[in-house]
Design a protein around this motif. Structure first.
Motif, PDB file in Angstrom:
ATOM      1  N   THR A  12     -23.563  39.666 -20.925  1.00  0.00           N
ATOM      2  CA  THR A  12     -23.560  40.694 -19.897  1.00  0.00           C
ATOM      3  C   THR A  12     -23.099  42.036 -20.455  1.00  0.00           C
ATOM      4  O   THR A  12     -23.612  43.082 -20.094  1.00  0.00           O
ATOM      5  CB  THR A  12     -22.624  40.277 -18.745  1.00  0.00           C
ATOM      6  OG1 THR A  12     -23.069  39.033 -18.234  1.00  0.00           O
ATOM      7  CG2 THR A  12     -22.619  41.310 -17.645  1.00  0.00           C
ATOM      8  N   PHE A  13     -22.135  41.998 -21.367  1.00  0.00           N
ATOM      9  CA  PHE A  13     -21.554  43.227 -21.890  1.00  0.00           C
ATOM     10  C   PHE A  13     -22.126  43.668 -23.233  1.00  0.00           C
ATOM     11  O   PHE A  13     -22.021  44.831 -23.592  1.00  0.00           O
ATOM     12  CB  PHE A  13     -20.033  43.081 -22.008  1.00  0.00           C
ATOM     13  CG  PHE A  13     -19.371  42.894 -20.690  1.00  0.00           C
ATOM     14  CD1 PHE A  13     -19.205  43.971 -19.827  1.00  0.00           C
ATOM     15  CD2 PHE A  13     -18.958  41.645 -20.282  1.00  0.00           C
ATOM     16  CE1 PHE A  13     -18.613  43.810 -18.588  1.00  0.00           C
ATOM     17  CE2 PHE A  13     -18.359  41.466 -19.051  1.00  0.00           C
ATOM     18  CZ  PHE A  13     -18.185  42.549 -18.204  1.00  0.00           C
TER      19      PHE A  13
ATOM     20  N   ASP B  29     -27.502  51.233 -19.554  1.00  0.00           N
ATOM     21  CA  ASP B  29     -26.785  49.989 -19.306  1.00  0.00           C
ATOM     22  C   ASP B  29     -25.776  50.155 -18.170  1.00  0.00           C
ATOM     23  O   ASP B  29     -25.648  49.298 -17.301  1.00  0.00           O
ATOM     24  CB  ASP B  29     -26.076  49.538 -20.591  1.00  0.00           C
ATOM     25  CG  ASP B  29     -25.517  48.150 -20.481  1.00  0.00           C
ATOM     26  OD1 ASP B  29     -26.214  47.263 -19.957  1.00  0.00           O
ATOM     27  OD2 ASP B  29     -24.365  47.945 -20.925  1.00  0.00           O
ATOM     28  N   GLN B  30     -25.066  51.278 -18.163  1.00  0.00           N
ATOM     29  CA  GLN B  30     -24.094  51.530 -17.097  1.00  0.00           C
ATOM     30  C   GLN B  30     -24.790  51.698 -15.750  1.00  0.00           C
ATOM     31  O   GLN B  30     -24.284  51.237 -14.724  1.00  0.00           O
ATOM     32  CB  GLN B  30     -23.249  52.757 -17.423  1.00  0.00           C
ATOM     33  CG  GLN B  30     -22.263  52.510 -18.535  1.00  0.00           C
ATOM     34  CD  GLN B  30     -21.528  53.763 -18.948  1.00  0.00           C
ATOM     35  OE1 GLN B  30     -21.847  54.858 -18.503  1.00  0.00           O
ATOM     36  NE2 GLN B  30     -20.540  53.609 -19.820  1.00  0.00           N
TER      37      GLN B  30
ATOM     38  N   ARG C 284     -25.746  48.240 -14.558  1.00  0.00           N
ATOM     39  CA  ARG C 284     -24.567  47.523 -14.042  1.00  0.00           C
ATOM     40  C   ARG C 284     -24.150  48.061 -12.689  1.00  0.00           C
ATOM     41  O   ARG C 284     -23.767  47.303 -11.808  1.00  0.00           O
ATOM     42  CB  ARG C 284     -23.407  47.649 -15.015  1.00  0.00           C
ATOM     43  CG  ARG C 284     -23.505  46.729 -16.163  1.00  0.00           C
ATOM     44  CD  ARG C 284     -22.192  46.651 -16.886  1.00  0.00           C
ATOM     45  NE  ARG C 284     -22.475  46.255 -18.241  1.00  0.00           N
ATOM     46  CZ  ARG C 284     -21.810  46.657 -19.288  1.00  0.00           C
ATOM     47  NH1 ARG C 284     -20.791  47.477 -19.145  1.00  0.00           N
ATOM     48  NH2 ARG C 284     -22.123  46.241 -20.486  1.00  0.00           N
TER      49      ARG C 284
ATOM     50  N   ARG D 128     -26.472  46.722 -10.052  1.00  0.00           N
ATOM     51  CA  ARG D 128     -26.209  45.304  -9.787  1.00  0.00           C
ATOM     52  C   ARG D 128     -24.962  45.140  -8.935  1.00  0.00           C
ATOM     53  O   ARG D 128     -24.899  44.309  -8.041  1.00  0.00           O
ATOM     54  CB  ARG D 128     -26.046  44.523 -11.100  1.00  0.00           C
ATOM     55  CG  ARG D 128     -27.359  44.183 -11.751  1.00  0.00           C
ATOM     56  CD  ARG D 128     -27.105  43.237 -12.894  1.00  0.00           C
ATOM     57  NE  ARG D 128     -26.296  43.915 -13.904  1.00  0.00           N
ATOM     58  CZ  ARG D 128     -26.586  43.947 -15.194  1.00  0.00           C
ATOM     59  NH1 ARG D 128     -27.644  43.330 -15.646  1.00  0.00           N
ATOM     60  NH2 ARG D 128     -25.809  44.565 -16.037  1.00  0.00           N
TER      61      ARG D 128
END
Length: 88
Positions: free
Chosen positions: A10-11, A76-77, A80, A83
């Protein structure tokens, strides 16, 4: 163990890191090979213009990788964040 690996995935986007690493590796070694080729001709000194081309290539590779990394982290941020919003 699977839960831990899924959490890490995930990270950390190891696929993107690998592709970026291989591309940068190729560019930097291309510059190194060029420099070695120029240095192997011991009859003449390396011209400043040739060294400047190699230095420009190195700077270009660093700037390019940094820009792509920043873009990737921003995307990516955002992903996230979207989500997290959907889960609320």
């Amino acid at each position: 163990m699977v839960t831990i690996l899924n959490g890490c995935e995930t990270f950390f986007d190891y696929r993107w890191d690998w592709v970026r690493f291989k591309g940068t590796y190729g560019r930097l070694f291309g510059l190194l090979y060029r420099l070695n080729f120029l240095a192997s001709n011991s009859k003449t000194e390396i011209e400043c213009g040739e060294l400047e081309k190699i230095a420009d290539g190195l700077i270009d590779a660093i700037v390019s990788v940094n820009s792509e990394w920043v873009e990737h982290r921003i995307d990516d941020q955002r992903a996230r964040g979207s989500r997290a919003t959907k889960n609320q």
